[in-house]
Design a protein around this motif. Structure first.
Motif, PDB file in Angstrom:
ATOM      1  N   VAL A  35       0.825  -1.208   0.000  1.00  0.00           N
ATOM      2  CA  VAL A  35       0.000   0.000   0.000  1.00  0.00           C
ATOM      3  C   VAL A  35       0.858   1.257   0.000  1.00  0.00           C
ATOM      4  O   VAL A  35       0.551   2.238  -0.688  1.00  0.00           O
ATOM      5  N   THR A  36       1.935   1.244   0.754  1.00  0.00           N
ATOM      6  CA  THR A  36       2.802   2.420   0.825  1.00  0.00           C
ATOM      7  C   THR A  36       3.418   2.730  -0.533  1.00  0.00           C
ATOM      8  O   THR A  36       3.450   3.877  -0.976  1.00  0.00           O
ATOM      9  N   PHE A  37       3.892   1.691  -1.200  1.00  0.00           N
ATOM     10  CA  PHE A  37       4.505   1.888  -2.516  1.00  0.00           C
ATOM     11  C   PHE A  37       3.490   2.392  -3.534  1.00  0.00           C
ATOM     12  O   PHE A  37       3.836   3.144  -4.456  1.00  0.00           O
ATOM     13  N   ALA A  38       2.225   2.000  -3.385  1.00  0.00           N
ATOM     14  CA  ALA A  38       1.183   2.386  -4.340  1.00  0.00           C
ATOM     15  C   ALA A  38       0.899   3.883  -4.336  1.00  0.00           C
ATOM     16  O   ALA A  38       0.216   4.376  -5.243  1.00  0.00           O
ATOM     17  N   THR A  39       1.402   4.597  -3.358  1.00  0.00           N
ATOM     18  CA  THR A  39       1.160   6.039  -3.280  1.00  0.00           C
ATOM     19  C   THR A  39       2.363   6.854  -3.742  1.00  0.00           C
ATOM     20  O   THR A  39       2.348   8.083  -3.649  1.00  0.00           O
ATOM     21  N   THR A  40       3.393   6.195  -4.232  1.00  0.00           N
ATOM     22  CA  THR A  40       4.618   6.889  -4.613  1.00  0.00           C
ATOM     23  C   THR A  40       4.628   7.236  -6.105  1.00  0.00           C
ATOM     24  O   THR A  40       3.901   6.658  -6.909  1.00  0.00           O
ATOM     25  N   THR A  41       5.504   8.175  -6.438  1.00  0.00           N
ATOM     26  CA  THR A  41       5.676   8.561  -7.843  1.00  0.00           C
ATOM     27  C   THR A  41       6.275   7.416  -8.651  1.00  0.00           C
ATOM     28  O   THR A  41       5.912   7.203  -9.818  1.00  0.00           O
ATOM     29  N   GLN A  47       3.706   1.800 -13.315  1.00  0.00           N
ATOM     30  CA  GLN A  47       2.393   1.358 -13.782  1.00  0.00           C
ATOM     31  C   GLN A  47       2.060   1.958 -15.137  1.00  0.00           C
ATOM     32  O   GLN A  47       1.478   1.286 -16.000  1.00  0.00           O
ATOM     33  N   THR A  48       2.443   3.204 -15.352  1.00  0.00           N
ATOM     34  CA  THR A  48       2.215   3.831 -16.653  1.00  0.00           C
ATOM     35  C   THR A  48       2.996   3.092 -17.739  1.00  0.00           C
ATOM     36  O   THR A  48       2.489   2.869 -18.842  1.00  0.00           O
ATOM     37  N   PRO A 102      -4.016   3.930  -6.424  1.00  0.00           N
ATOM     38  CA  PRO A 102      -3.421   5.030  -5.655  1.00  0.00           C
ATOM     39  C   PRO A 102      -4.463   5.964  -5.042  1.00  0.00           C
ATOM     40  O   PRO A 102      -4.252   6.513  -3.963  1.00  0.00           O
ATOM     41  N   SER A 103      -5.605   6.133  -5.731  1.00  0.00           N
ATOM     42  CA  SER A 103      -6.619   7.079  -5.249  1.00  0.00           C
ATOM     43  C   SER A 103      -7.400   6.549  -4.051  1.00  0.00           C
ATOM     44  O   SER A 103      -8.024   7.321  -3.321  1.00  0.00           O
ATOM     45  N   ILE A 104      -7.386   5.220  -3.839  1.00  0.00           N
ATOM     46  CA  ILE A 104      -8.126   4.644  -2.709  1.00  0.00           C
ATOM     47  C   ILE A 104      -7.195   3.994  -1.686  1.00  0.00           C
ATOM     48  O   ILE A 104      -7.661   3.313  -0.771  1.00  0.00           O
ATOM     49  N   ALA A 105      -5.883   4.221  -1.858  1.00  0.00           N
ATOM     50  CA  ALA A 105      -4.915   3.582  -0.958  1.00  0.00           C
ATOM     51  C   ALA A 105      -5.113   4.007   0.492  1.00  0.00           C
ATOM     52  O   ALA A 105      -4.897   3.214   1.411  1.00  0.00           O
TER      53      ALA A 105
END
Length: 229
Positions: A35-41, A47-48, A102-105
């Motif tokens: 979860v922490t990584f999912a909020t990083t740049t 993912q892009t 990322p928007s619901i993390a």
């Protein structure tokens, strides 16, 4: 600029080359998915790249199949449908991973944690709905389709056979991930990436326009008109 089948096929070959390169690149030093990584740049960038890789791969394998429809036959059609479905579902899954997770993390960390766990060969403790089905379909299409499509391309003998064999072998090798927990499973993505690069380059090179050949004089014109009676 005129659009021709040759140019489209060469573009598909380049798409496969770029897709294979991206597939390998995103595996390098990939952090643990949580979860922490999912909020990083870094997560967003990776993912892009995965979304772009999925789309380009779909274009690439479509060009490969259309180039050798007759040679691959029914086996090629089956492999393309499975492999294409795998990449199509992968595109959707990676897009959800890039935009939704990322928007619901922060508001739903448990759901994000479970989705990431299932996506990385783990198990979920809660209900993630149809995401579990989508990830399963993606896996079956990607592995089964890669195996069958690779065999069909190898038998057709139009593109680089070593790359076709590597695609099939890489798909089979991925099935060994559960049996080798001590091995980084991301290493199994490298053969598929290399295979896509090889097949894409082979398709691009195979479609290059042949060099202009010097005009030859017709046989009849070589005769001396004066000597013709």
């Amino acid at each position: 600029m005129s659009i021709t089948p040759t140019k489209l096929t060469r573009a598909a070959g380049l798409s496969a080359v770029v897709a294979g390169g991206l597939f390998i690149a995103v595996q390098i030093n990939h952090p643990h998915m949580d979860v922490t990584f999912a909020t990083t740049t870094e997560y967003t960038v990776r993912q892009t790249a995965k979304v772009l890789m999925s789309a380009l791969s779909l274009v690439g394998i479509t060009g490969m199949y259309l180039r050798q429809v007759k040679q691959t036959g029914a086996l090629g059609l089956l492999g393309y449908v499975l492999f294409g479905a795998g990449y199509l579902v992968m595109l959707g899954v990676e897009l959800v991973g890039a935009v939704v997770l990322p928007s619901i993390a922060h508001s739903a960390p448990g759901y994000v944690r479970d989705v990431l766990a299932v996506a990385t060969n783990g198990t979920a403790t809660g209900d993630i709905g149809l995401m579990k089905t989508a990830i399963s379909v993606m896996g079956v299409g990607f592995l089964g389709g890669g195996l069958i499509f690779g065999i069909a391309l190898f038998r057709a003998n139009v593109l680089a056979r070593w790359a076709a064999a590597l695609l099939a072998a890489g798909s089979v090798g991925t099935l060994a991930i559960p049996l080798l927990p001590q091995v980084n499973y991301r290493l199994f993505a490298i053969p598929t990436g290399v295979a896509l690069v090889g097949l894409g380059y082979s398709l691009w090179r195979e479609q290059r326009s042949p060099a202009a050949r010097p005009a030859t004089m017709p046989v009849g014109s070589q005769l001396n008109p004066a000597g013709a009676k």
